[in-house]
Scaffold this motif. Structure first.
Motif, PDB file in Angstrom:
ATOM      1  N   LEU A 162      20.839 107.728 -69.706  1.00 54.80           N
ATOM      2  CA  LEU A 162      22.607 107.229 -69.166  1.00 54.80           C
ATOM      3  C   LEU A 162      23.207 107.343 -68.526  1.00 54.80           C
ATOM      4  N   ALA A 163      22.874 108.658 -68.012  1.00 56.06           N
ATOM      5  CA  ALA A 163      23.295 108.728 -66.606  1.00 56.06           C
ATOM      6  C   ALA A 163      23.457 108.265 -65.688  1.00 56.06           C
ATOM      7  N   ASP A 164      21.584 107.889 -65.269  1.00 56.65           N
ATOM      8  CA  ASP A 164      21.429 107.292 -64.087  1.00 56.65           C
ATOM      9  C   ASP A 164      21.463 105.941 -64.195  1.00 56.65           C
ATOM     10  N   ALA A 165      22.288 105.340 -65.010  1.00 59.47           N
ATOM     11  CA  ALA A 165      22.495 103.556 -65.677  1.00 59.47           C
ATOM     12  C   ALA A 165      24.290 103.919 -65.361  1.00 59.47           C
ATOM     13  N   ALA A 166      25.086 105.074 -66.151  1.00 61.01           N
ATOM     14  CA  ALA A 166      26.070 105.108 -65.602  1.00 61.01           C
ATOM     15  C   ALA A 166      26.435 105.064 -63.925  1.00 61.01           C
ATOM     16  N   ARG A 167      25.898 106.073 -63.531  1.00 63.93           N
ATOM     17  CA  ARG A 167      25.866 106.462 -62.108  1.00 63.93           C
ATOM     18  C   ARG A 167      25.508 105.117 -61.430  1.00 63.93           C
ATOM     19  N   ASP A 168      24.545 104.219 -61.465  1.00 63.31           N
ATOM     20  CA  ASP A 168      24.374 103.255 -61.148  1.00 63.31           C
ATOM     21  C   ASP A 168      25.035 101.903 -61.315  1.00 63.31           C
ATOM     22  N   GLY A 169      26.147 102.268 -62.392  1.00 64.72           N
ATOM     23  CA  GLY A 169      26.785 100.705 -62.965  1.00 64.72           C
ATOM     24  C   GLY A 169      27.949 101.753 -61.345  1.00 64.72           C
TER      25      GLY A 169
END
Length: 63
Positions: free
Chosen positions: A48-55
Motif C-alpha cells: 500500500l505504501a509503495d502504491a501510494a508513493r508511486d501515485g
C-alpha cells in the motif's frame, strides 16, 4: 491527574507528566517505536505504501 509513566501526581510544568525525566521516557518510547500499532499483515502495508508513493506526482491529464 497522575503521570502516565510512574503514576505520581503530575506537575503543571510537565503536564501530563510529573517531571522532565518521565516526559523524556515517553518521548524515547515514541522515538523507538514502542507505541507503534502492530500490524497483522505488514506485507500488505508495504504494498500500500509503495502504491501510494508511486501515485504521488502522477496526475491524470484529460485527453
Amino acid at each position: 491527574m497522575s503521570c502516565p509513566i510512574c503514576d505520581k501526581e503530575s506537575d503543571a510544568k510537565y503536564r501530563p507528566f510529573c517531571s522532565r525525566r518521565c516526559a523524556d521516557v515517553d518521548l524515547g518510547r515514541w522515538l523507538n517505536g514502542s507505541y507503534a500499532v502492530p500490524s497483522s499483515d505488514p506485507d500488505d502495508a508495504d504494498a500500500l505504501a509503495d502504491a501510494a508513493r508511486d501515485g504521488l506526482g502522477q496526475q491524470k491529464r484529460p485527453h
